[in-house]
Design a protein around this motif. Structure first.
Motif, PDB file in Angstrom:
ATOM      1  N   GLY A 204       0.799  -1.214   0.000  1.00 23.82           N
ATOM      2  CA  GLY A 204       0.000   0.000   0.000  1.00 23.82           C
ATOM      3  C   GLY A 204       0.833   1.265   0.000  1.00 23.82           C
ATOM      4  N   ALA A 205       2.151   1.123  -0.115  1.00 20.37           N
ATOM      5  CA  ALA A 205       3.073   2.263  -0.099  1.00 20.37           C
ATOM      6  C   ALA A 205       3.604   2.519  -1.503  1.00 20.37           C
ATOM      7  CB  ALA A 205       4.232   1.979   0.855  1.00 20.37           C
ATOM      8  N   PHE A 206       4.210   3.691  -1.687  1.00 19.98           N
ATOM      9  CA  PHE A 206       4.847   3.965  -2.974  1.00 19.98           C
ATOM     10  C   PHE A 206       6.094   3.106  -3.145  1.00 19.98           C
ATOM     11  CE2 PHE A 206       2.424   7.976  -2.588  1.00 19.98           C
ATOM     12  CZ  PHE A 206       1.753   7.903  -3.787  1.00 19.98           C
ATOM     13  N   MET A 207       6.717   2.708  -2.041  1.00 19.37           N
ATOM     14  CA  MET A 207       7.888   1.833  -2.092  1.00 19.37           C
ATOM     15  C   MET A 207       7.514   0.505  -1.449  1.00 19.37           C
ATOM     16  SD  MET A 207      11.231   4.165  -1.626  1.00 19.37           S
ATOM     17  CE  MET A 207      11.654   5.295  -2.963  1.00 19.37           C
ATOM     18  N   ALA A 208       7.243  -0.495  -2.280  1.00 12.06           N
ATOM     19  CA  ALA A 208       6.834  -1.800  -1.768  1.00 12.06           C
ATOM     20  C   ALA A 208       8.007  -2.561  -1.179  1.00 12.06           C
ATOM     21  CB  ALA A 208       6.193  -2.615  -2.888  1.00 12.06           C
ATOM     22  N   ASP A 209       9.218  -2.300  -1.675  1.00 12.31           N
ATOM     23  CA  ASP A 209      10.401  -3.052  -1.292  1.00 12.31           C
ATOM     24  C   ASP A 209      11.041  -2.447  -0.043  1.00 12.31           C
ATOM     25  OD1 ASP A 209      12.613  -5.022  -1.999  1.00 12.31           O
ATOM     26  OD2 ASP A 209      13.715  -3.132  -2.021  1.00 12.31           O
ATOM     27  N   PHE A 210      11.360  -3.293   0.949  1.00 14.35           N
ATOM     28  CA  PHE A 210      11.952  -2.799   2.192  1.00 14.35           C
ATOM     29  C   PHE A 210      13.285  -2.101   1.938  1.00 14.35           C
ATOM     30  CE2 PHE A 210      14.969  -3.400   5.666  1.00 14.35           C
ATOM     31  CZ  PHE A 210      14.333  -2.712   6.688  1.00 14.35           C
ATOM     32  N   ALA A 211      14.130  -2.684   1.094  1.00 17.47           N
ATOM     33  CA  ALA A 211      15.444  -2.092   0.851  1.00 17.47           C
ATOM     34  C   ALA A 211      15.308  -0.696   0.257  1.00 17.47           C
ATOM     35  CB  ALA A 211      16.263  -2.990  -0.073  1.00 17.47           C
ATOM     36  N   ALA A 212      14.345  -0.503  -0.646  1.00 14.89           N
ATOM     37  CA  ALA A 212      14.136   0.822  -1.238  1.00 14.89           C
ATOM     38  C   ALA A 212      13.631   1.815  -0.197  1.00 14.89           C
ATOM     39  CB  ALA A 212      13.160   0.732  -2.399  1.00 14.89           C
ATOM     40  N   ALA A 213      12.702   1.364   0.655  1.00 11.34           N
ATOM     41  CA  ALA A 213      12.192   2.245   1.702  1.00 11.34           C
ATOM     42  C   ALA A 213      13.295   2.625   2.684  1.00 11.34           C
ATOM     43  CB  ALA A 213      11.036   1.566   2.433  1.00 11.34           C
ATOM     44  N   ARG A 214      14.102   1.658   3.059  1.00  7.55           N
ATOM     45  CA  ARG A 214      15.219   1.930   3.964  1.00  7.55           C
ATOM     46  C   ARG A 214      16.203   2.904   3.302  1.00  7.55           C
ATOM     47  NH1 ARG A 214      17.831   0.978   9.204  1.00  7.55           N
ATOM     48  NH2 ARG A 214      19.875   1.869   8.765  1.00  7.55           N
ATOM     49  N   GLY A 215      16.450   2.724   2.002  1.00  8.43           N
ATOM     50  CA  GLY A 215      17.346   3.638   1.296  1.00  8.43           C
ATOM     51  C   GLY A 215      16.822   5.061   1.275  1.00  8.43           C
ATOM     52  N   LEU A 216      15.514   5.213   1.065  1.00  9.41           N
ATOM     53  CA  LEU A 216      14.927   6.550   1.089  1.00  9.41           C
ATOM     54  C   LEU A 216      15.038   7.150   2.483  1.00  9.41           C
ATOM     55  CD1 LEU A 216      13.332   8.903  -0.097  1.00  9.41           C
ATOM     56  CD2 LEU A 216      11.231   7.608   0.335  1.00  9.41           C
ATOM     57  N   ALA A 217      14.767   6.354   3.519  1.00 11.39           N
ATOM     58  CA  ALA A 217      14.873   6.851   4.891  1.00 11.39           C
ATOM     59  C   ALA A 217      16.298   7.317   5.192  1.00 11.39           C
ATOM     60  CB  ALA A 217      14.447   5.766   5.872  1.00 11.39           C
ATOM     61  N   GLU A 218      17.284   6.543   4.763  1.00 15.69           N
ATOM     62  CA  GLU A 218      18.674   6.923   5.006  1.00 15.69           C
ATOM     63  C   GLU A 218      19.024   8.212   4.271  1.00 15.69           C
ATOM     64  OE1 GLU A 218      20.696   3.423   3.725  1.00 15.69           O
ATOM     65  OE2 GLU A 218      20.605   2.461   5.699  1.00 15.69           O
ATOM     66  N   SER A 219      18.551   8.343   3.016  1.00 14.40           N
ATOM     67  CA  SER A 219      18.822   9.563   2.251  1.00 14.40           C
ATOM     68  C   SER A 219      18.207  10.776   2.929  1.00 14.40           C
ATOM     69  CB  SER A 219      18.277   9.423   0.830  1.00 14.40           C
ATOM     70  OG  SER A 219      18.424  10.624   0.100  1.00 14.40           O
ATOM     71  N   LEU A 220      16.947  10.646   3.338  1.00 13.85           N
ATOM     72  CA  LEU A 220      16.256  11.763   3.973  1.00 13.85           C
ATOM     73  C   LEU A 220      16.947  12.177   5.275  1.00 13.85           C
ATOM     74  CD1 LEU A 220      12.618  10.533   3.382  1.00 13.85           C
ATOM     75  CD2 LEU A 220      13.545  12.682   2.500  1.00 13.85           C
ATOM     76  N   VAL A 221      17.308  11.212   6.087  1.00 15.74           N
ATOM     77  CA  VAL A 221      17.928  11.519   7.375  1.00 15.74           C
ATOM     78  C   VAL A 221      19.300  12.166   7.178  1.00 15.74           C
ATOM     79  CG1 VAL A 221      18.906  10.471   9.463  1.00 15.74           C
ATOM     80  CG2 VAL A 221      16.629   9.816   8.685  1.00 15.74           C
ATOM     81  N   SER A 222      20.107  11.614   6.275  1.00 12.20           N
ATOM     82  CA  SER A 222      21.453  12.150   6.086  1.00 12.20           C
ATOM     83  C   SER A 222      21.410  13.559   5.497  1.00 12.20           C
ATOM     84  CB  SER A 222      22.282  11.227   5.194  1.00 12.20           C
ATOM     85  OG  SER A 222      21.697  11.077   3.911  1.00 12.20           O
ATOM     86  N   VAL A 223      20.527  13.798   4.540  1.00 20.36           N
ATOM     87  CA  VAL A 223      20.443  15.129   3.929  1.00 20.36           C
ATOM     88  C   VAL A 223      19.875  16.143   4.918  1.00 20.36           C
ATOM     89  CG1 VAL A 223      19.311  16.498   2.122  1.00 20.36           C
ATOM     90  CG2 VAL A 223      20.310  14.275   1.572  1.00 20.36           C
ATOM     91  N   SER A 224      18.828  15.768   5.638  1.00 23.43           N
ATOM     92  CA  SER A 224      18.215  16.712   6.567  1.00 23.43           C
ATOM     93  C   SER A 224      19.187  17.096   7.678  1.00 23.43           C
ATOM     94  CB  SER A 224      16.952  16.093   7.169  1.00 23.43           C
ATOM     95  OG  SER A 224      16.212  17.056   7.878  1.00 23.43           O
ATOM     96  N   ASN A 225      19.868  16.116   8.222  1.00 21.40           N
ATOM     97  CA  ASN A 225      20.875  16.442   9.235  1.00 21.40           C
ATOM     98  C   ASN A 225      22.020  17.251   8.632  1.00 21.40           C
ATOM     99  OD1 ASN A 225      20.326  15.158  12.029  1.00 21.40           O
ATOM    100  ND2 ASN A 225      19.736  13.549  10.601  1.00 21.40           N
TER     101      ASN A 225
END
Length: 442
Positions: A204-225
């Motif tokens: 039900g998400a735009f990113m069905a794959d866990f690895a892709a979702a984790r990658g997006l989370a890591e990108s968002l956190v690293s850039v925001s910080n």
């Protein structure tokens, strides 16, 4: 600088400098870079990617393309962002729950995208509620109430609006680099002191794959910080609707019920876990709780005491809604004239759910858009959605469809039945899984 030279350098895989990226964003804002050049730049980024330094520079430049809010508050300005799902009305409960614990939540939300619902569309179902107030009113409500949930104003990160519209029609929306800059430019422009992200993963998400979702989370956190905003992220499950309701008014009604005692019911186990965990993270990142255990306890007390429900009611009234909305939500929210139970093809237990298909059913009822200009019927939707492991049969429907006519309900019935995969009635039921899949710290 020449746009075509910057595009060529990125096309060849070179790392762009901060000045080059700022030049392209200025051109996005003032129109001096053409749509074709923006599209070519987006495609070059899509295929070649960006380094962390480039993503930070792009995010900051887009933030600075318009107004950057400044807050002078007695406590920290905190917010959360969700990547979108079905039955995800967390923002409606989370903002007042965090405000009840001393945080200030200037939450700038969006409208529905694809099969997912939008917080602003939900709030538009409340009579009189102003989702686009003037900045002065927005600031006054945040200061006096503790939270205000509104939409992006025209002067916040305007470069992102043009960039997104071009990406939407050039098959470059999925670039993690560009998604990161799009989300965070608006959050940075909101002048926050801390941010927590909810990155959804599943069918039900735009990113069905866990690895892709984790990658997006890591990108968002690293850039925001990297851009100076303390940020954490949770990766959460979206293989079934988060709440037992999907729609606009029906999700607002669910939020009021949740805040006034419904959070303790079994059908709200998943959404209670996600909401409390996000709130605990926000309290810790804002210095309002020493650790996550203390943050969770504070969030649950905000619910149990009724303080979060009181703040939600005050926010609604301060932004133009009814003063007695929490007490009389059912009389203020529009209701569809027909509530039709959808029975399964046979008795059994729910073994799997095509969550995206349930979101599409809401759109087909009129509760979402197929074009940006489409009006929304705020009253239609789905309630009493059966979750994974639930027993369904002749006396236990898959859900209730709230529709304008029996024909409209019948038109989505087969889609809903097809979205549910059933195991035999006697099949063992696995224990409920936690919707909290992973955490990414700054």
């Amino acid at each position: 600088m020449l746009p075509q030279e910057i595009i060529r350098r990125k096309r060849e895989g070179n790392e762009l400098g901060e000045a080059e990226i700022a030049f392209m964003v200025r051109g996005l804002t003032d129109g001096s870079v053409t749509e074709g050049q923006v599209a070519a730049f987006a495609m070059a980024v899509f295929f070649r990617g960006m380094t962390l330094a480039e993503r930070v520079a792009l995010t900051r430049a887009m933030r600075d393309s318009g107004t950057v809010l400044r807050w002078d508050l007695p406590g920290p300005a905190l917010d959360k962002h969700s990547s979108g799902g079905v039955g995800d009305n967390v923002s409606l409960m989370l903002a007042p729950m965090v405000a009840a614990c001393g945080g200030y939540v200037p939450m700038i939300s969006g409208r529905g995208l694809g099969h997912t619902g939008g917080t602003l569309d939900k709030l538009d179902s409340i009579p009189g509620y102003r989702t686009q107030p003037e900045n002065d009113l927005f600031a006054a409500v945040v200061r006096s109430v503790g939270c205000a949930v509104i939409g992006q104003t025209a002067d916040l990160a305007p470069a992102d609006k043009r960039f997104y519209a071009i990406r939407d029609v050039t098959a470059t929306v999925e670039s993690i680099d560009l998604i990161t800059a799009s989300i965070l430019s608006k959050k940075l422009a909101a002048g926050l002191g801390g941010l927590v992200l909810d990155v959804k993963c599943g069918n039900g998400a735009f990113m069905a794959d866990f690895a892709a979702a984790r990658g997006l989370a890591e990108s968002l956190v690293s850039v925001s910080n990297g851009a100076g905003l303390p940020t954490r992220a949770l990766v959460t499950d979206m293989n079934e609707p988060l709440a037992p309701a999907a729609g606009n008014a029906v999700e607002v009604a669910h939020a009021v019920d949740f805040l006034t005692g419904g959070h303790a019911r079994p059908e709200n186990r998943r959404i209670e876990a996600v909401t409390v965990e996000l709130g605990a993270e926000m309290l810790v990142i804002g210095g309002l709780a020493p650790d996550l255990d203390a943050g969770r306890a504070a969030q649950r007390e905000a619910l149990a005491s009724g303080r979060a429900a009181e703040i939600f009611g005050r926010m609604v009234a301060a932004l133009g809604g009814p003063a007695d909305f929490v007490e009389r939500a059912g009389t203020h929210l529009g209701a569809a004239p027909h509530a039709v139970p959808i029975l399964p093809v046979r008795a059994g237990r729910v073994a799997g759910i095509d969550t995206r298909s349930l979101g599409v059913a809401v759109i087909e009822l009129g509760g979402g858009r197929t074009r940006a200009s489409d009006p929304i019927d705020h009253a239609v939707g789905l309630t009493a959605l059966a979750g994974l492991g639930a027993a369904v049969g002749p006396d236990a429907p898959l859900c209730l469809v709230h529709a304008r006519s029996p024909g409209a309900a019948a038109a989505v019935a087969e889609r809903i039945r097809g979205a549910y995969m059933l195991a035999e009635p006697g099949a063992p039921t696995p224990p409920p899984a936690s919707p909290l899949l992973d955490r990414v710290d700054g």
